[in-house]
Motif scaffolding. Structure first.
Motif, PDB file in Angstrom:
ATOM      1  N   LYS A 248     -12.311  66.259 -23.796  1.00 42.96           N
ATOM      2  CA  LYS A 248     -12.927  67.549 -23.484  1.00 42.96           C
ATOM      3  C   LYS A 248     -13.642  67.512 -22.129  1.00 42.96           C
ATOM      4  O   LYS A 248     -13.596  68.483 -21.360  1.00 42.96           O
ATOM      5  CB  LYS A 248     -13.902  67.905 -24.601  1.00 42.96           C
ATOM      6  N   LYS A 249     -14.256  66.391 -21.828  1.00 40.58           N
ATOM      7  CA  LYS A 249     -14.971  66.248 -20.541  1.00 40.58           C
ATOM      8  C   LYS A 249     -14.004  66.365 -19.374  1.00 40.58           C
ATOM      9  O   LYS A 249     -14.307  66.997 -18.356  1.00 40.58           O
ATOM     10  CB  LYS A 249     -15.694  64.900 -20.499  1.00 40.58           C
ATOM     11  N   PHE A 250     -12.846  65.733 -19.503  1.00 40.37           N
ATOM     12  CA  PHE A 250     -11.841  65.806 -18.437  1.00 40.37           C
ATOM     13  C   PHE A 250     -11.337  67.239 -18.255  1.00 40.37           C
ATOM     14  O   PHE A 250     -11.156  67.701 -17.125  1.00 40.37           O
ATOM     15  CB  PHE A 250     -10.666  64.881 -18.749  1.00 40.37           C
ATOM     16  N   LEU A 251     -11.104  67.933 -19.357  1.00 46.57           N
ATOM     17  CA  LEU A 251     -10.590  69.303 -19.286  1.00 46.57           C
ATOM     18  C   LEU A 251     -11.612  70.256 -18.686  1.00 46.57           C
ATOM     19  O   LEU A 251     -11.252  71.246 -18.044  1.00 46.57           O
ATOM     20  CB  LEU A 251     -10.182  69.792 -20.680  1.00 46.57           C
ATOM     21  N   PHE A 252     -12.898  69.954 -18.879  1.00 49.94           N
ATOM     22  CA  PHE A 252     -13.963  70.792 -18.340  1.00 49.94           C
ATOM     23  C   PHE A 252     -13.991  70.794 -16.815  1.00 49.94           C
ATOM     24  O   PHE A 252     -14.589  71.676 -16.194  1.00 49.94           O
ATOM     25  CB  PHE A 252     -15.320  70.333 -18.862  1.00 49.94           C
ATOM     26  N   SER A 253     -13.350  69.787 -16.207  1.00 52.25           N
ATOM     27  CA  SER A 253     -13.349  69.709 -14.741  1.00 52.25           C
ATOM     28  C   SER A 253     -12.676  70.921 -14.107  1.00 52.25           C
ATOM     29  O   SER A 253     -12.934  71.264 -12.961  1.00 52.25           O
ATOM     30  CB  SER A 253     -12.653  68.422 -14.278  1.00 52.25           C
ATOM     31  N   ASN A 254     -11.774  71.556 -14.856  1.00 51.83           N
ATOM     32  CA  ASN A 254     -11.124  72.781 -14.367  1.00 51.83           C
ATOM     33  C   ASN A 254     -10.902  73.705 -15.564  1.00 51.83           C
ATOM     34  O   ASN A 254      -9.801  73.777 -16.122  1.00 51.83           O
ATOM     35  CB  ASN A 254      -9.803  72.441 -13.667  1.00 51.83           C
TER      36      ASN A 254
END
Length: 724
Positions: A248-254
C-alpha cells in the motif's frame, strides 16, 4: 423471503395509525416479483410512490405504473434503429467501436449523446483508450470486477506459490519465477535485484532452495512472503496483512495512477482483517493456506469496484449494461452482445420448482432483469449498435445473445458481418500443424468405418483443430449446446411426430387439421416432458414461441399446396441413410439423416429443414463452383444436400421408385416467418432441368466429394489450424 417479512412488518406499522407520509422511490418496476408488487401497492395506499424514470410524477396504482412503462420493441425496430455487427475476434470490437464513433463525430454528432456499454468488462479500458485517441472526452461510471484488475494476479501467484510450498515442503522454481516476474513485484520490490536472472540461468533443478532465496531477498520486504509458515493460519494471515501494508505504501506514491490498485488492496486488507477476527474468536477453526486461497478467489470474483472517471466533465458516457442512467442518448453501442455475457450465465437454483412456485420465487429473474434493462436502453435511445463475436473461443461460445434472437423474430434487422480481420498479416501467429501419424490414421480409419457424416466434413472444413480434438482425441465438448441447436433438435422431433402417421399416403386437409389441433400439446410434451408441469416463462417462453411459430407456418406451407390442388405424399421423415463409398483402397461408410423425402405431383423431393432466416430465394450450382462446395464453409447446407442425394441414389427406396430423379431444396423461414422452399438448381445454366440423374452425379459431382474425403484421409496432408 425478505419482502414477505417486510410486508408483515409494514402491516404492523400501518395499523399503529401514526400521522406520517411514506415516500418510496423505485426504478425499473418490470422486474418486481409478486411480493414486491404487494409491498408497493400497500405504500401507494398510504403514501407516495415515484418512478425515477418518469420525472417526479407520482404513481396512483400498479396499473398506471405498468401503463406508463409499456414499451413496444417492434416500434423501435421498425424505425430501423437497431443494427447488428458480428466480428470473429473479441479484440476486433475495439476497432469497430472506434470506427462507429469516428463516423458519428465527423457527422457533427454530440459525444455527450453517445453511450457505450462494454458487455465484457475486460474491454472497458482498451475501449476507453481507443476513444481518447480520437480526441473525444469520456465520462466513465462502471462496476469493475476485482478479478479483472491486474493486481489480482499478483496475489494469485503468491497463493499458488504458498500452496505448492505447503504440499511439497519446498519451492517450485516455476512458481518462484512467476512471483518474481510479476510487474508489480518487479516495479516496487525487486528493481535491481539479480535473483530472477540467477534463477533463469540455472536449469538443473525444478526446485529452489530456501537459502538461495534468502541470500538475495533477506533485506527485501518480499522475503516475508517466502518465510511464511504455511501450517500456521495465524502466521499466514499476519504475514499477508503486513505485506499488504508494505504494498500500500508503494501504491500511495502515485495515488492517481494506482487508483484501482489501491481500491483493490484496501478491500482485500479489510477482508483479511475480518478473517483474522474470525480465527481469533474460533480457536477450534481448522483452516489452512488452501482455504485462504479459496476465500480470496470467492472475494475477487464476487466483489466489484465502482470506477468513476471525469464525473463532472462532459463527454461520451461509458457505463455497465445494468447500471442506471436518467438521460436520453441518440446512439448506444453495446459490445460483447453474446450469449452467456448478456445475460450472464448463472447456476440453476437449488430450490425445487414446487417450492419456488409456492413461495412465488422467480427462477428466471436474471434473464428477465437483463431483458428489461435492455428494453429500458431501447426506450432511452434513438439507435443501437449491438456487436457480438461469432467465433467460439475460450471466452464465450460465439453465439449471439438470445435478446438479439428476440429482436430478429420481431422485425427484419440488418447485420453486418466483418469477415476481414483488422490486424496486419505479419502480426498473425503461426497456425498449429499436426502431422497425420500412424495412430491418427488408425483413428481416421475407425471413423470412416463407423460412419462419416456431412457434419464431420463440415467440422474439418470449419475448424480442423476442433475436428482433431473431437474425432481423433475424443475429447468431450465442455461448451453448452447453443440455443439454435436446441431449437432445431426439438423442431425435428415435433415434425417427425406430426408427419409419421401420414407416411405413404396423400396428405389431405383433414391431416392438416389434425396437425393444427395437436401441435401445441406435442411441443409442450417434447420441451418439458409428460411428467412435468409446464411453465411458459423465461427461456421456455422464448423457445416455445419460436418453435410454435415455425411449426405453425410449416404446416400452413403444406396446407397452401394442398388447397391449390397439388398432391403431396410423404415417403420418409428423419430417414437414416448410409452407403459405402470406395476411395482408393479404403471403404468409407458415408451416412446422414435426411429430414424429409416426399413426392410433389409425382416428383421426388429431398428436403432439409433450417431454422435460420433465409435471405436468398434459390441456390445455383455451376461447374465453376462445384469444387468449392465440399471445401468452403459458406456452402455447408448445399454440401449436406448433395451428400444426401448420393445416399438416396444408393438406397433401396431409389430402386423401388423406378429410379425417379430427385429435386433437392432447403426449407427455411423468411423474415416474415412464412416457410420458403429454396430450390438447389444443379447446373441450371447448362440445362433448364433441375433434376439430376445418377449418371450425371457420378461424372459431375461425385469426383469432388471423393477428393474431399481423400484429402481428409491423406497422411501427407497435415491437420492445419484455421486462424480467422
Amino acid at each position: 423471503m425478505l419482502f414477505k417479512t417486510a410486508i408483515y412488518r409494514l402491516d404492523s406499522f400501518l395499523h399503529k395509525k401514526i400521522n406520517f407520509k411514506i415516500i418510496l422511490l423505485i426504478i425499473d418496476h418490470v422486474v418486481f416479483n409478486e411480493c414486491e408488487k404487494i409491498f408497493i401497492q400497500k405504500i401507494i395506499q398510504k403514501g407516495l410512490v415515484y418512478d425515477l424514470y418518469e420525472k417526479n410524477i407520482p404513481i396512483s396504482s400498479l396499473k398506471s405504473l405498468n401503463e406508463n412503462q409499456i414499451f413496444n420493441s417492434k416500434t423501435f425496430l421498425q424505425k430501423n434503429c437497431f443494427k447488428i455487427v458480428s466480428v470473429s475476434k473479441e479484440i476486433e470490437q475495439i476497432r469497430i467501436v472506434k470506427n462507429i464513433i469516428d463516423k458519428l463525430i465527423k457527422k457533427n454528432k454530440n459525444p455527450e449523446k453517445i453511450l457505450l456499454i462494454p458487455g465484457e468488462k475486460n474491454l472497458t479500458f482498451p475501449l476507453a483508450d481507443a476513444i481518447k485517441k480520437l480526441g473525444v472526452n469520456i465520462s466513465l461510471n462502471i462496476n469493475y470486477s476485482l478479478n479483472n484488475i491486474p493486481i489480482y494476479y499478483t496475489f494469485y501467484s503468491i497463493f499458488q506459490l504458498l500452496i505448492k510450498k505447503n504440499q511439497l515442503k519446498k519451492f517450485l522454481k516455476r512458481d518462484v519465477i512467476k512471483v518474481l516476474s510479476n510487474g508489480y513485484i518487479q516495479k516496487f520490490f525487486l528493481k535491481k535485484n539479480s535473483i530472477l536472472k540467477k534463477l533463469n540461468q540455472e536449469n538443473d533443478s525444478d526446485f529452489v532452495c530456501e537459502n538461495v532465496i534468502k541470500k538475495y531477498l533477506y533485506r527485501n520486504d518480499l522475503w516475508m512472503i517466502f518465510q511464511i509458515q504455511t501450517h500456521d493460519i495465524k502466521i499466514i494471515i499476519v504475514s499477508i496483512i503486513s505485506f499488504i501494508k508494505k504494498f500500500k505504501k508503494f501504491l500511495f506514491s502515485n495515488k492517481k495512477k494506482h487508483f484501482l490498485e489501491l481500491k483493490f488492496i484496501y478491500k482485500l486488507e479489510i477482508y483479511i482483517k475480518k478473517l483474522r477476527i474470525i480465527v481469533r474468536k474460533n480457536k477450534n477453526l481448522f483452516i489452512g493456506i488452501n482455504d485462504i486461497y479459496n476465500i480470496y478467489e470467492e472475494f475477487t470474483h464476487t466483489e466489484n469496484i465502482r470506477y468513476i472517471y471525469n464525473k463532472y466533465k462532459r463527454g461520451l458516457y461509458i457505463t455497465g449494461f445494468i447500471d442506471v442512467f436518467f438521460k436520453n442518448f441518440d446512439y448506444v453501442i453495446i459490445t460483447s452482445f453474446n450469449e452467456g455475457v448478456i445475460p450472464p450465465n448463472h447456476k440453476n437454483s437449488f430450490i425445487p420448482f414446487s417450492i419456488c412456485k409456492k413461495l412465488q420465487i422467480n427462477n428466471n429473474f436474471n434473464e428477465n432483469f437483463y431483458f428489461h434493462h435492455f428494453t429500458r436502453i431501447m426506450k432511452f435511445s434513438k439507435k443501437i449498435y449491438a456487436i457480438y463475436k461469432n467465433q467460439q473461443d475460450e471466452i464465450n461460445s460465439g453465439e449471439k445473445s438470445r435478446f438479439i434472437h428476440r429482436m430478429e423474430i420481431n422485425s427484419k434487422i440488418s447485420e453486418e458481418r466483418i469477415k476481414k480481420p483488422f490486424f496486419p498479416i505479419n502480426l498473425k501467429r503461426q497456425p498449429i500443424i499436426i502431422n497425420k501419424t500412424k495412430s491418427i490414421i488408425q483413428c481416421l480409419d475407425k471413423l470412416i468405418n463407423k460412419g462419416l457424416s456431412p457434419s464431420s466434413i463440415h467440422l474439418y472444413n470449419d475448424n480442423p483443430l476442433l475436428f482433431y480434438y473431437k474425432k481423433i482425441l475424443k475429447l468431450n465438448d465442455t461448451e453448452k449446446t447453443s440455443h439454435k441447436k436446441k431449437i432445431g433438435k426439438i423442431i425435428h422431433q415435433i415434425l417427425k411426430i406430426l408427419y409419421d402417421p401420414v407416411k405413404e399416403n396423400s396428405m389431405t386437409l383433414d391431416c392438416i387439421y389434425n396437425m393444427k389441433k395437436n401441435y401445441k400439446s406435442i411441443i409442450k410434451k417434447i420441451m418439458i416432458g409428460k411428467d412435468e408441469i409446464f411453465e411458459i416463462e423465461g427461456n421456455n417462453m422464448f423457445f416455445y414461441h419460436i418453435i410454435k411459430n415455425y411449426i405453425k407456418n410449416f404446416i400452413s406451407w403444406d396446407e397452401k399446396f394442398i388447397k391449390n390442388g397439388h398432391k403431396i405424399v410423404i415417403k420418409e421423415i428423419e430417414r437414416k441413410a448410409s452407403a459405402i463409398l470406395k476411395i482408393g483402397s479404403k471403404k468409407v461408410n458415408l451416412h446422414g439423416i435426411i429430414d424429409r423425402i416426399d413426392e410433389y405431383d409425382g416428383i421426388t423431393r429431398i428436403l432439409d429443414y433450417k431454422i435460420g432466416f433465409s435471405k436468398i430465394k434459390k441456390i445455383n450450382i455451376s461447374s465453376k463452383n462445384i469444387k468449392n462446395i465440399f471445401y468452403d464453409t459458406n456452402y455447408t447446407n448445399t454440401m449436406q444436400l448433395l451428400i444426401y442425394v448420393y445416399l438416396w441414389f444408393k438406397s433401396s427406396r431409389f430402386k423401388e421408385s423406378q429410379k425417379k430423379t430427385p429435386v433437392i431444396g432447403i426449407v427455411s423461414p423468411e423474415m416474415n416467418g412464412n416457410i420458403l422452399q429454396i430450390p438447389v438448381n444443379i447446373f441450371r445454366f447448362q440445362n433448364e432441368n433441375t433434376n439430376i440423374t445418377y449418371a450425371d452425379y457420378q461424372i459431375k459431382i461425385l469426383p469432388f466429394l471423393i477428393q474431399r474425403i481423400y484429402d481428409i484421409l491423406n497422411p501427407n496432408i497435415p491437420i492445419i489450424e484455421k486462424i480467422y
